[in-house]
Design an enzyme around this catalytic site. Structure first.
Site, PDB file in Angstrom:
ATOM      1  N   HIS A  96       0.815  -1.215   0.000  1.00 57.26           N
ATOM      2  CA  HIS A  96       0.000   0.000   0.000  1.00 57.26           C
ATOM      3  C   HIS A  96       0.848   1.265   0.000  1.00 57.26           C
ATOM      4  O   HIS A  96       0.439   2.283  -0.557  1.00 57.26           O
ATOM      5  CB  HIS A  96      -0.939  -0.002   1.204  1.00 57.26           C
ATOM      6  CG  HIS A  96      -2.172  -0.812   0.997  1.00 57.26           C
ATOM      7  ND1 HIS A  96      -3.414  -0.264   0.788  1.00 57.26           N
ATOM      8  CD2 HIS A  96      -2.358  -2.155   0.949  1.00 57.26           C
ATOM      9  CE1 HIS A  96      -4.309  -1.217   0.623  1.00 57.26           C
ATOM     10  NE2 HIS A  96      -3.694  -2.379   0.733  1.00 57.26           N
ATOM     11  N   ASP A  97       2.025   1.214   0.618  1.00 54.44           N
ATOM     12  CA  ASP A  97       2.874   2.399   0.629  1.00 54.44           C
ATOM     13  C   ASP A  97       3.572   2.589  -0.708  1.00 54.44           C
ATOM     14  O   ASP A  97       3.561   3.686  -1.267  1.00 54.44           O
ATOM     15  CB  ASP A  97       3.917   2.295   1.746  1.00 54.44           C
ATOM     16  CG  ASP A  97       4.731   3.572   1.892  1.00 54.44           C
ATOM     17  OD1 ASP A  97       4.111   4.660   1.922  1.00 54.44           O
ATOM     18  OD2 ASP A  97       5.968   3.501   1.972  1.00 54.44           O
TER      19      ASP A  97
ATOM     20  N   ASP B 278       7.643   5.958   0.505  1.00 50.48           N
ATOM     21  CA  ASP B 278       8.047   7.115   1.312  1.00 50.48           C
ATOM     22  C   ASP B 278       7.355   7.163   2.663  1.00 50.48           C
ATOM     23  O   ASP B 278       7.377   8.203   3.338  1.00 50.48           O
ATOM     24  CB  ASP B 278       7.758   8.409   0.544  1.00 50.48           C
ATOM     25  CG  ASP B 278       6.275   8.578   0.216  1.00 50.48           C
ATOM     26  OD1 ASP B 278       5.474   7.666   0.519  1.00 50.48           O
ATOM     27  OD2 ASP B 278       5.916   9.630  -0.363  1.00 50.48           O
TER      28      ASP B 278
ATOM     29  N   ASP C 208      -6.254 -19.244   1.395  1.00 51.84           N
ATOM     30  CA  ASP C 208      -5.603 -20.555   1.486  1.00 51.84           C
ATOM     31  C   ASP C 208      -6.015 -21.222   2.797  1.00 51.84           C
ATOM     32  O   ASP C 208      -5.557 -20.829   3.867  1.00 51.84           O
ATOM     33  CB  ASP C 208      -4.085 -20.374   1.415  1.00 51.84           C
ATOM     34  CG  ASP C 208      -3.319 -21.693   1.525  1.00 51.84           C
ATOM     35  OD1 ASP C 208      -3.962 -22.759   1.576  1.00 51.84           O
ATOM     36  OD2 ASP C 208      -2.080 -21.639   1.556  1.00 51.84           O
TER      37      ASP C 208
ATOM     38  N   VAL D  47       1.688   3.451  -4.306  1.00 53.78           N
ATOM     39  CA  VAL D  47       1.108   4.797  -4.421  1.00 53.78           C
ATOM     40  C   VAL D  47       2.214   5.844  -4.439  1.00 53.78           C
ATOM     41  O   VAL D  47       2.762   6.215  -3.399  1.00 53.78           O
ATOM     42  CB  VAL D  47       0.127   5.084  -3.260  1.00 53.78           C
ATOM     43  CG1 VAL D  47      -0.470   6.487  -3.408  1.00 53.78           C
ATOM     44  CG2 VAL D  47      -0.975   4.045  -3.215  1.00 53.78           C
TER      45      VAL D  47
ATOM     46  N   ASP E  43       3.281 -19.434   0.569  1.00 55.08           N
ATOM     47  CA  ASP E  43       3.726 -20.553  -0.259  1.00 55.08           C
ATOM     48  C   ASP E  43       2.907 -20.599  -1.542  1.00 55.08           C
ATOM     49  O   ASP E  43       2.126 -19.689  -1.829  1.00 55.08           O
ATOM     50  CB  ASP E  43       3.624 -21.880   0.515  1.00 55.08           C
ATOM     51  CG  ASP E  43       2.203 -22.184   0.993  1.00 55.08           C
ATOM     52  OD1 ASP E  43       1.243 -21.595   0.441  1.00 55.08           O
ATOM     53  OD2 ASP E  43       2.045 -23.008   1.913  1.00 55.08           O
TER      54      ASP E  43
END
Length: 325
Positions: free
Chosen positions: A67-68, A75, A243, A71, A251
């Protein structure tokens, strides 16, 4: 008639490319070897301690990196909280279900105690993801450091960069290719879903009013037990795991599942059937070593997206807030 780009626009484009590649080139292994030689070990030990107390923190570190970094830049803008003119990226619907941000503060405090204002929050995001992957049984690999922290939130760009739960594989591929992550690496990154879970509200369209014919019927019956209503409460903890066999291990079971039409999301199904991605899915399903190799490479590519380096940005004292002037 084709419009010829102006010399000014071409020059600006070249400057942007230069900025992107210079940033990547300034990242290096063991960046803190002199300024804070214990930094990486401190982060690793805190990740281990937090995993032993709260196993799901390791999954959070992996999601934080995605998510960092997708976008705009790696930073640590994701970590900024809403205050003053800053509106946190965490308020976006794309950030729904994200948690454990408070424990980033735990890691940062330990590093600050050793080396004040030296190690960036952006590097903590990257290194905690790497160490979290190892705690989840995934591959171990080196990670370049030297990122600096941004001074602004990119909340207005989140939906533009982060794919929705049920976007097409074409859109997902284009989003990753835009930041230098190739098709093979994108297929590997989606393998991170092997330790993820999906809220019912993001998959009930495949179950109601009729079951998606692409879903394995037996699996669809199981999903209906997990999600018994077409209108689940968004605030309720109603979810299914990607999973069921090894839900807390990174995995290749994710790939085995989607080849059997047991993917939760539209993108899972398309990943297994699209001719651009299916050869890699089959190869990863058959060879966990190959998956680990590509997953490591993909995470490294993602972590090096347009970093701030040199005198750009700052080193935040508190990851939640821009430093006071």
């Amino acid at each position: 008639m084709a419009i010829k780009p102006s010399s000014n626009s071409s020059f600006l484009f070249l400057l942007l490319l230069l900025h992107f590649y210079l940033g990547k080139s300034q990242l290096q292994l063991n960046y803190y070897s002199k300024s804070c030689p214990k930094a990486e070990e401190i982060i690793k030990q805190k990740v281990i301690e937090l995993y032993n107390e709260h196993g799901n923190t390791a999954v959070s570190w992996v999601r934080n990196l995605f998510h960092d970094c997708i976008v705009e830049s790696c930073d640590a803008s994701l970590l900024l909280e809403s205050v003053g003119d800053v509106v946190s990226e965490q308020t976006s619907e794309r950030s729904s279900g994200m948690r454990n941000f408070k424990y980033v503060k735990t890691i940062k405090a330990a590093v600050e105690k050793e080396c004040p204002l030296t190690v960036s929050c952006a590097d903590i995001v990257a290194l905690s993801a790497r160490d979290g992957i190892a705690m989840l049984g995934g591959p171990k690999f080196e990670m370049k450091t030297g990122r600096r922290d941004g001074k602004e939130s990119h909340v207005t760009m989140v939906e533009e960069f982060i794919p929705n739960h049920n976007d097409s594989i074409s859109l997902v591929l284009s989003r990753f290719q835009a930041i230098g992550v190739d098709v093979e690496a994108t297929v590997a990154l989606l393998g991170g879903h092997s330790v993820g879970r999906v809220h019912c509200m993001n998959m009930v369209h495949r179950l109601y009013p009729t079951v998606d014919p692409k879903l394995d019927p037996t699996y669809a019956a199981y999903l209906k037990l997990r999600c018994p209503t077409p209108n689940p409460d968004p605030n309720a903890v109603l979810y299914a795991r990607n999973d069921r066999k090894t839900p807390m291990i990174i995995d290749n079971n994710y790939y085995k599942n989607i080849l059997q039409h047991k993917g939760l999301l539209t993108v899972d199904e398309e990943l297994a059937t699209d001719p651009r991605t299916s050869p890699y899915v089959k190869k990863m399903a058959a060879d966990n070593g190959y998956f680990n190799e590509q997953f490591s490479r993909a995470v490294q590519l993602l972590s090096e997206n347009n970093p701030l380096t040199g005198d750009q940005g700052e080193i935040r004292k508190d990851c939640r807030y821009v430093n006071a002037n």
